[in-house]
Design a protein around this motif. Structure first.
Motif: not given
Length: 138
Positions: A15-18, A20-23, A40-41, A49-50
Motif C-alpha cells: 500500500l502506497v499512500e501519502d 497518513e489517515d487514509l493509509r 509505504a508513504t 520495499k519491493c
C-alpha cells in the motif's frame, strides 16, 4: 482460541499512500479482510520495499497522486523489480481524467476515493483471481 503465532497466509499488498489517515484506515480495512499489508508513504520507500521484501508481493495498491511521482510512474518502476505483481490504483481523480492525462492506461484496475472496505477487498480479490486464472499451469 486465536493462534497469534501462526503466520498470515493472505495475499500481500504493498500500500502506497501519502495521507497518513487514509493509509492507516486502508491498511486496517485490508488486514481485517485477510490481507497482509506492507506500507509505504512514497515511491522511494515503495521501491525499496519491493527490493528488500523476501516474500511475494501480490498487489501494488497505490494512490495516483504521490509527492514527486505519479502512481503510474511508481507502478512502472515497481514492475521492473517485481514483474509478476498486479497493480490497483486509488484516487480522488476520476479514472477517465487519469487516462486522458496519460497517468494510467485504459483498462487499469482503479478504485475511486472514497471507497468502502468491501469495494476495496472485492476489487483486490477480483484482480488476484483474474491474475491467477491467467497464470500458466505448473
Amino acid at each position: 482460541m486465536w493462534n497469534t503465532s501462526a503466520p498470515q497466509q493472505g495475499p500481500v499488498v504493498l500500500l502506497v499512500e501519502d495521507d497518513e489517515d487514509l493509509r492507516d484506515m486502508t491498511s486496517q480495512m485490508l488486514e481485517l479482510r485477510g490481507f497482509q499489508v506492507l506500507v509505504a508513504t512514497d515511491a522511494v520507500t515503495a521501491i525499496t520495499k519491493c527490493k528488500v521484501h523476501e516474500g511475494k508481493i501480490d498487489v501494488l495498491l497505490t494512490d495516483l497522486g504521490l509527492p514527486g511521482v505519479s502512481g503510474g510512474e511508481l507502478a512502472r518502476s515497481a514492475h521492473a523489480v517485481r514483474p509478476g505483481m498486479e497493480t490497483v490504483y486509488i484516487s480522488g481523480m476520476p479514472q477517465e481524467i487519469a487516462i486522458r492525462r496519460g497517468i494510467i492506461k485504459r483498462g487499469a484496475s482503479f478504485i475511486a476515493k472514497p471507497f468502502t472496505a468491501d469495494q476495496l477487498a472485492g476489487t483486490l480479490r477480483s484482480v488476484l483471481a483474474q491474475h491467477n486464472s491467467n497464470a500458466p499451469a505448473p
